[in-house]
Design a protein around this motif. Sequence first.
Motif, short mmCIF file in Angstrom:
data_model
loop_
_atom_site.label_atom_id
_atom_site.label_comp_id
_atom_site.label_asym_id
_atom_site.label_seq_id
_atom_site.Cartn_x
_atom_site.Cartn_y
_atom_site.Cartn_z
N UNK A 1 6.94 -27.46 -16.45
CA UNK A 1 7.69 -26.65 -15.50
C UNK A 1 6.81 -25.49 -15.03
N UNK A 2 6.77 -25.26 -13.75
CA UNK A 2 5.96 -24.18 -13.18
C UNK A 2 6.62 -22.83 -13.41
N UNK A 3 5.79 -21.84 -13.60
CA UNK A 3 6.26 -20.46 -13.79
C UNK A 3 5.72 -19.60 -12.65
N UNK A 4 6.49 -18.58 -12.27
CA UNK A 4 5.98 -17.59 -11.33
C UNK A 4 5.02 -16.69 -12.08
N UNK A 5 3.96 -16.25 -11.41
CA UNK A 5 2.98 -15.37 -12.02
C UNK A 5 3.03 -14.00 -11.35
N UNK A 6 3.05 -12.94 -12.15
CA UNK A 6 3.08 -11.59 -11.63
C UNK A 6 1.88 -11.25 -10.76
N UNK A 7 0.74 -11.86 -11.05
CA UNK A 7 -0.47 -11.60 -10.26
C UNK A 7 -0.33 -12.06 -8.81
N UNK A 8 0.66 -12.91 -8.55
CA UNK A 8 0.85 -13.45 -7.21
C UNK A 8 1.71 -12.56 -6.32
N UNK A 9 2.03 -11.36 -6.75
CA UNK A 9 2.84 -10.42 -5.97
C UNK A 9 2.13 -9.07 -5.93
N UNK A 10 1.97 -8.53 -4.72
CA UNK A 10 1.28 -7.25 -4.57
C UNK A 10 2.01 -6.35 -3.59
N UNK A 11 1.81 -5.05 -3.80
CA UNK A 11 2.42 -4.03 -2.97
C UNK A 11 1.51 -3.69 -1.79
N UNK A 12 2.12 -3.44 -0.64
CA UNK A 12 1.42 -3.01 0.57
C UNK A 12 2.15 -1.82 1.16
N UNK A 13 1.40 -0.86 1.70
CA UNK A 13 1.97 0.32 2.35
C UNK A 13 1.52 0.31 3.81
N UNK A 14 2.44 0.70 4.70
CA UNK A 14 2.09 0.76 6.12
C UNK A 14 1.14 1.92 6.36
N UNK A 15 0.12 1.68 7.16
CA UNK A 15 -0.84 2.74 7.48
C UNK A 15 -0.25 3.62 8.58
N UNK A 16 -1.02 4.60 9.03
CA UNK A 16 -0.59 5.45 10.13
C UNK A 16 -0.47 4.66 11.42
N UNK A 17 -1.08 3.48 11.47
CA UNK A 17 -0.97 2.58 12.61
C UNK A 17 0.22 1.65 12.36
N UNK A 18 1.27 1.72 13.16
CA UNK A 18 2.45 0.89 12.93
C UNK A 18 2.12 -0.59 12.81
N UNK A 19 2.83 -1.24 11.92
CA UNK A 19 2.70 -2.68 11.66
C UNK A 19 1.34 -3.09 11.11
N UNK A 20 0.60 -2.14 10.58
CA UNK A 20 -0.64 -2.42 9.88
C UNK A 20 -0.44 -2.01 8.43
N UNK A 21 -0.55 -2.94 7.52
CA UNK A 21 -0.28 -2.68 6.11
C UNK A 21 -1.55 -2.82 5.29
N UNK A 22 -1.67 -1.97 4.27
CA UNK A 22 -2.82 -1.99 3.38
C UNK A 22 -2.36 -2.08 1.94
N UNK A 23 -3.17 -2.73 1.16
CA UNK A 23 -2.91 -2.91 -0.25
C UNK A 23 -3.60 -1.79 -1.03
N UNK A 24 -2.84 -0.94 -1.74
CA UNK A 24 -3.50 0.08 -2.56
C UNK A 24 -4.39 -0.60 -3.60
N UNK A 25 -5.62 -0.10 -3.74
CA UNK A 25 -6.56 -0.68 -4.69
C UNK A 25 -6.20 -0.24 -6.11
N UNK A 26 -6.45 -1.09 -7.08
CA UNK A 26 -6.23 -0.75 -8.48
C UNK A 26 -4.82 -1.03 -8.98
N UNK A 27 -4.12 -1.98 -8.36
CA UNK A 27 -2.75 -2.26 -8.76
C UNK A 27 -2.68 -2.89 -10.14
N UNK A 28 -1.67 -2.45 -10.88
CA UNK A 28 -1.34 -3.04 -12.18
C UNK A 28 0.05 -3.65 -12.10
#
Length: 141
Positions: A1-28
């Motif tokens: 049976x397959x399991x979901x992995x936490x590493x497969x989900x990451x947070x992104x924050x919108x930059x000052x440019x609308x609809x442009x998202x960046x991933x903060x480096x160093x996520x745990x």
Amino acid sequence: MAKKLGNNYRLFVQSATPDTFNQPAGQGNLSIQRGKNFSSNATKDQGGVDTQQPGLRTISLKQDLIPDLPDANGYTRMETLDQSNATEKYQIRKSPFAVGDVVFECLMYTSLDNQDFNQGESVKVGVTLAPAAQPTVDALT
């Protein structure tokens, strides 16, 4: 049976440019907390049992970071949002983390909660995100 992995989900924050998202480096670890408030139906004539009914749901995101600087569009952006109490759109994306991989999106407040300056370790930062509006995407439920 397959399991979901936490590493497969990451947070992104919108930059000052609308609809442009960046991933903060160093996520745990990334977690979402959901709850439901209950309101009391108690009256004086009830027999000592407080009946309740469901009320509003609560959502918060927690992100652990080991900031990898410089990160102007990620961690430094989040510091600015924390200090200004401004709201910004955040997303959670699943692998491969493209624009079409959004599973959660919400306008949120940013709180840099704690910083750990432990000897011999990288600086760790805890982030809490609280909604300022209803999520526009929520496929995590």
